[in-house]
Design a protein around this motif. Structure first.
Motif, PDB file in Angstrom:
ATOM      1  N   ALA A 145       0.965  -1.243  -0.072  1.00 22.08           N
ATOM      2  CA  ALA A 145       0.174   0.144   0.012  1.00 22.08           C
ATOM      3  C   ALA A 145       0.853   1.214  -0.168  1.00 22.08           C
ATOM      4  O   ALA A 145       0.461   2.524   0.107  1.00 22.08           O
ATOM      5  CB  ALA A 145      -0.895   0.008   1.411  1.00 22.08           C
ATOM      6  N   ASN A 146       2.086   1.124   0.049  1.00 25.56           N
ATOM      7  CA  ASN A 146       3.125   2.194  -0.076  1.00 25.56           C
ATOM      8  C   ASN A 146       2.958   3.275   0.976  1.00 25.56           C
ATOM      9  O   ASN A 146       3.559   4.523   1.192  1.00 25.56           O
ATOM     10  CB  ASN A 146       2.810   3.239  -1.293  1.00 25.56           C
ATOM     11  CG  ASN A 146       3.894   4.056  -1.475  1.00 25.56           C
ATOM     12  OD1 ASN A 146       5.334   3.733  -1.311  1.00 25.56           O
ATOM     13  ND2 ASN A 146       3.672   5.146  -2.021  1.00 25.56           N
ATOM     14  N   ILE A 147       2.286   2.703   2.230  1.00 27.26           N
ATOM     15  CA  ILE A 147       2.221   3.601   3.224  1.00 27.26           C
ATOM     16  C   ILE A 147       2.572   2.679   4.846  1.00 27.26           C
ATOM     17  O   ILE A 147       2.654   1.531   4.459  1.00 27.26           O
ATOM     18  CB  ILE A 147       0.944   4.539   3.664  1.00 27.26           C
ATOM     19  CG1 ILE A 147      -0.307   3.502   3.939  1.00 27.26           C
ATOM     20  CG2 ILE A 147       0.812   5.605   2.535  1.00 27.26           C
ATOM     21  CD1 ILE A 147      -1.342   4.294   4.105  1.00 27.26           C
ATOM     22  N   GLN A 148       2.545   3.289   5.731  1.00 23.19           N
ATOM     23  CA  GLN A 148       2.886   2.652   6.915  1.00 23.19           C
ATOM     24  C   GLN A 148       1.575   2.018   7.315  1.00 23.19           C
ATOM     25  O   GLN A 148       0.587   2.429   7.708  1.00 23.19           O
ATOM     26  CB  GLN A 148       3.287   3.434   8.090  1.00 23.19           C
ATOM     27  CG  GLN A 148       3.346   2.462   9.503  1.00 23.19           C
ATOM     28  CD  GLN A 148       4.325   3.313  10.579  1.00 23.19           C
ATOM     29  OE1 GLN A 148       5.329   3.755  10.179  1.00 23.19           O
ATOM     30  NE2 GLN A 148       3.840   3.373  11.745  1.00 23.19           N
ATOM     31  N   GLY A 149       1.609   0.555   7.329  1.00 22.04           N
ATOM     32  CA  GLY A 149       0.219   0.029   7.625  1.00 22.04           C
ATOM     33  C   GLY A 149       0.399  -0.835   8.941  1.00 22.04           C
ATOM     34  O   GLY A 149       1.242  -1.559   9.241  1.00 22.04           O
ATOM     35  N   GLU A 150      -0.615  -0.845   9.785  1.00 23.51           N
ATOM     36  CA  GLU A 150      -0.696  -1.361  11.183  1.00 23.51           C
ATOM     37  C   GLU A 150      -2.132  -1.906  11.527  1.00 23.51           C
ATOM     38  O   GLU A 150      -2.923  -1.650  10.922  1.00 23.51           O
ATOM     39  CB  GLU A 150      -0.576  -0.332  12.195  1.00 23.51           C
ATOM     40  CG  GLU A 150       0.460   0.736  11.901  1.00 23.51           C
ATOM     41  CD  GLU A 150       0.770   1.875  12.690  1.00 23.51           C
ATOM     42  OE1 GLU A 150      -0.050   1.767  13.889  1.00 23.51           O
ATOM     43  OE2 GLU A 150       1.433   3.000  12.664  1.00 23.51           O
ATOM     44  N   ILE A 151      -1.889  -3.040  12.138  1.00 20.74           N
ATOM     45  CA  ILE A 151      -2.939  -3.878  12.544  1.00 20.74           C
ATOM     46  C   ILE A 151      -3.251  -3.597  14.138  1.00 20.74           C
ATOM     47  O   ILE A 151      -2.364  -3.703  14.935  1.00 20.74           O
ATOM     48  CB  ILE A 151      -2.946  -5.578  12.453  1.00 20.74           C
ATOM     49  CG1 ILE A 151      -2.233  -5.753  10.950  1.00 20.74           C
ATOM     50  CG2 ILE A 151      -3.989  -6.016  12.875  1.00 20.74           C
ATOM     51  CD1 ILE A 151      -3.382  -5.262  10.029  1.00 20.74           C
ATOM     52  N   VAL A 165       3.089  -3.688  10.454  1.00 17.50           N
ATOM     53  CA  VAL A 165       3.384  -4.786   9.527  1.00 17.50           C
ATOM     54  C   VAL A 165       3.825  -4.283   7.959  1.00 17.50           C
ATOM     55  O   VAL A 165       4.291  -5.155   7.240  1.00 17.50           O
ATOM     56  CB  VAL A 165       2.064  -5.519   9.207  1.00 17.50           C
ATOM     57  CG1 VAL A 165       1.922  -6.337  10.348  1.00 17.50           C
ATOM     58  CG2 VAL A 165       0.898  -4.794   8.503  1.00 17.50           C
ATOM     59  N   ALA A 166       3.901  -3.019   7.751  1.00 15.10           N
ATOM     60  CA  ALA A 166       4.353  -2.344   6.557  1.00 15.10           C
ATOM     61  C   ALA A 166       4.454  -1.142   6.454  1.00 15.10           C
ATOM     62  O   ALA A 166       4.086  -0.385   7.337  1.00 15.10           O
ATOM     63  CB  ALA A 166       3.104  -2.520   5.376  1.00 15.10           C
ATOM     64  N   ILE A 167       5.668  -0.490   5.826  1.00 15.23           N
ATOM     65  CA  ILE A 167       6.082   0.813   5.748  1.00 15.23           C
ATOM     66  C   ILE A 167       6.582   0.942   4.257  1.00 15.23           C
ATOM     67  O   ILE A 167       7.169   0.156   3.584  1.00 15.23           O
ATOM     68  CB  ILE A 167       6.954   1.126   6.745  1.00 15.23           C
ATOM     69  CG1 ILE A 167       7.455   2.561   6.735  1.00 15.23           C
ATOM     70  CG2 ILE A 167       8.641   0.257   6.324  1.00 15.23           C
ATOM     71  CD1 ILE A 167       8.319   3.085   8.130  1.00 15.23           C
ATOM     72  N   GLY A 168       6.332   2.229   3.729  1.00 17.11           N
ATOM     73  CA  GLY A 168       6.634   2.276   2.258  1.00 17.11           C
ATOM     74  C   GLY A 168       8.333   2.620   2.091  1.00 17.11           C
ATOM     75  O   GLY A 168       8.927   2.715   3.311  1.00 17.11           O
ATOM     76  N   PRO A 169       8.672   1.879   0.844  1.00 15.12           N
ATOM     77  CA  PRO A 169      10.155   1.847   0.796  1.00 15.12           C
ATOM     78  C   PRO A 169      10.833   3.137   0.956  1.00 15.12           C
ATOM     79  O   PRO A 169      11.991   3.407   0.871  1.00 15.12           O
ATOM     80  CB  PRO A 169      10.141   1.135  -0.458  1.00 15.12           C
ATOM     81  CG  PRO A 169       9.027   1.668  -1.309  1.00 15.12           C
ATOM     82  CD  PRO A 169       7.807   1.654  -0.256  1.00 15.12           C
ATOM     83  N   HIS A 207       4.238  -3.799  -5.076  1.00 15.97           N
ATOM     84  CA  HIS A 207       3.694  -2.429  -5.703  1.00 15.97           C
ATOM     85  C   HIS A 207       3.603  -1.372  -4.594  1.00 15.97           C
ATOM     86  O   HIS A 207       2.911  -0.309  -4.800  1.00 15.97           O
ATOM     87  CB  HIS A 207       2.059  -2.957  -5.821  1.00 15.97           C
ATOM     88  CG  HIS A 207       1.918  -3.973  -7.136  1.00 15.97           C
ATOM     89  ND1 HIS A 207       0.920  -4.855  -6.800  1.00 15.97           N
ATOM     90  CD2 HIS A 207       2.549  -4.246  -8.135  1.00 15.97           C
ATOM     91  CE1 HIS A 207       0.807  -5.458  -8.055  1.00 15.97           C
ATOM     92  NE2 HIS A 207       1.901  -5.085  -8.795  1.00 15.97           N
ATOM     93  N   ALA A 208       4.553  -1.557  -3.845  1.00 18.70           N
ATOM     94  CA  ALA A 208       4.905  -0.497  -2.751  1.00 18.70           C
ATOM     95  C   ALA A 208       5.394   0.982  -3.194  1.00 18.70           C
ATOM     96  O   ALA A 208       5.658   1.796  -2.841  1.00 18.70           O
ATOM     97  CB  ALA A 208       5.624  -0.782  -1.679  1.00 18.70           C
ATOM     98  N   ALA A 209       6.054   0.638  -4.799  1.00 23.25           N
ATOM     99  CA  ALA A 209       6.716   1.739  -5.275  1.00 23.25           C
ATOM    100  C   ALA A 209       6.063   1.898  -6.705  1.00 23.25           C
ATOM    101  O   ALA A 209       5.432   0.907  -7.101  1.00 23.25           O
ATOM    102  CB  ALA A 209       8.200   1.507  -5.600  1.00 23.25           C
TER     103      ALA A 209
END
Length: 453
Positions: free
Chosen positions: A219-225, A249-253, A392-394
């Motif tokens: 998603a190209n942004i910081q994702g949190e659960i 769980v995710a952070i944009g590159p 697809h984060a970029a």
């Protein structure tokens, strides 16, 4: 990835934070500039010969060099805009590197004797002190100075999950996610809803966390659960809101400064290439038009950054176009025209994507975008490797790490896709502008490739 495409309903909305964040970066830069200049001007109080020495020249050169170095060490990134301690450490590091570079340059230019060592020493000491004070006082007050919170936070509520405490810019409800089916349309809706956000927190039942983690990685942004049970354990790696613990769980590159650098690079390269290659593109357009009936350009829906869909342009190389991408082009494919066979083998059919780059939907370097119906061994790409969405984060690119390693052409086997995903994720992990330049240089070797047909 969704079984029903419910509309995302907004319960609260604040203005997008991108402009506020740019203002914050500008304020931080201005604060550093004032602090550095003030530090050197303070030496004038004790040394009236300051204005007749060459120390002012040193100060004038110091400021722009500092801004470049500070940007490269992330002294204006998101963490620096939130945490004064981190911000001060990075600014001091950047200032120390800048001073060292200028002293070395003055030594090699044999102009050290032209500068007052006492003034530079005292001026630098004052600059260190004042930049620290300025950042310590400025960062906690940025929301009041720029007119609002520069960081937008979205909450996605899946089903009837409890709403966590927290100050969210927007709350999205009515979103249903299915971990078994990957639906590009729902990914596109999710990307559009989160396009102006810096963070997204998902409140969902425990059994759906894995599905959401997979959806957020691209998603190209910081994702949190949202994980309320972490309130007791407090492990490392949770979100910054202790009142509403969430697992990152995710952070944009790329951070904001990196994205600006990459975007300016894309505009410069694409704009120059379009000017230089305009005669070549005009000749190809005439050849395509005369070789077979139909439009000059072929448009196809592809998956781009943050899993958003976009229209990608190519010179038409076939008599009939497969807009879904279900059927990959085969060697000696009877759909390929005479002109198409040449421009595909030489990769000239990709030149119209320079307009995609200028428009912002693509980059010069990045993971190559794929059609929605692309398959490997008769399986959709996301059915072969569940890491597929992470790439697809970029922004997708005209060329990429996978291409220079020879991973292009038809995906007849599942490993054909896995090799590309491995290379794409490696590129996202280790991005630098210098690596982009290297990939562009090495792309020349694979423009004519045995798998390009």
């Amino acid at each position: 990835m969704a079984t029903k495409h419910d509309e995302l309903r907004q319960t609260t909305w604040h203005a997008p934070a991108s402009v506020l964040r740019l203002r914050s970066i500008g304020c931080l830069m201005l604060g550093d500039i004032i602090a550095i200049i003030s530090g050197f001007l303070l030496t004038w109080l004790g040394r009236p010969d300051f204005v007749v020495s060459r120390t002012p020249l040193f100060m004038i050169v110091l400021v722009p060099v500092y801004l470049v170095v500070a940007s490269s060490v992330d002294a204006f990134d998101t963490r620096s805009l939130r945490d004064p301690v981190i911000a001060i450490k990075k600014s001091w590091y950047a200032l120390a590197v800048t001073l060292a570079l200028l002293v070395i340059a003055a030594f090699y230019l044999r102009s050290v004797q032209d500068f007052s060592r006492a003034m530079i020493g005292f001026g630098s000491a004052f600059a260190f002190a004042l930049t620290g004070v300025a950042r310590w006082l400025l960062i906690p007050r940025l929301p009041q100075i720029v007119g609002g919170n520069p960081f937008s936070i979205a909450l996605i509520r899946d089903g009837m999950a409890p709403i966590p405490a927290g100050d969210f810019s927007i709350t999205l409800t009515g979103f249903t996610l299915d971990s078994e089916n990957h639906d590009p349309v729902m990914y596109d809706k999710l990307a559009m809803a989160l396009s102006a956000m810096d963070r997204v927190v998902v409140a969902c039942p425990p059994e759906r966390r894995q599905a959401w983690a997979r959806a957020l990685r691209g998603a190209n942004i910081q994702g949190e659960i949202d994980m309320p049970e972490l309130a007791v354990l407090r492990p490392r790696g949770i979100g910054p809101d202790h009142a509403a613990p969430s697992l990152i769980v995710a952070i944009g590159p790329l951070n904001l400064v990196d994205r600006i650098i990459k975007r300016l690079f894309d505009i410069a390269v694409a704009g120059t290439a379009l000017v230089l290659l305009a005669p070549v593109m005009a000749a190809i357009a005439l050849w395509v038009r005369s070789d077979s009936p139909g439009p000059v350009l072929f448009e196809q829906i592809r998956i781009g950054r943050a899993n958003r869909m976009f229209r990608m342009f190519k010179f038409r190389s076939m008599k009939t176009g497969d807009h879904s991408g279900h059927r990959s082009t085969a060697r000696d494919d009877d759909r390929v025209t005479r002109c198409g066979r040449f421009i595909r083998r030489t990769s000239l059919d990709e030149l119209p994507q320079l307009f995609n780059v200028l428009g912002g939907s693509m980059s010069i370097v990045g993971p190559r975008p794929h059609a929605l119906g692309s398959r490997a061994n008769d399986k959709l790409f996301w059915e072969v490797d569940d890491r597929y969405w992470d790439r697809h984060a970029a922004k997708p690119g005209l060329t990429g790490l996978a291409q220079i390693r020879g991973y292009r052409g038809a995906t007849l086997f599942e490993d054909d896709l896995r090799n590309r995903v491995d290379a794409d994720l490696e590129y996202l992990t280790d991005w630098t502008i210098w690596r982009d330049l290297k990939i562009i240089f090495l792309t020349v070797r694979v423009l004519w490739h045995r798998n390009a047909y």
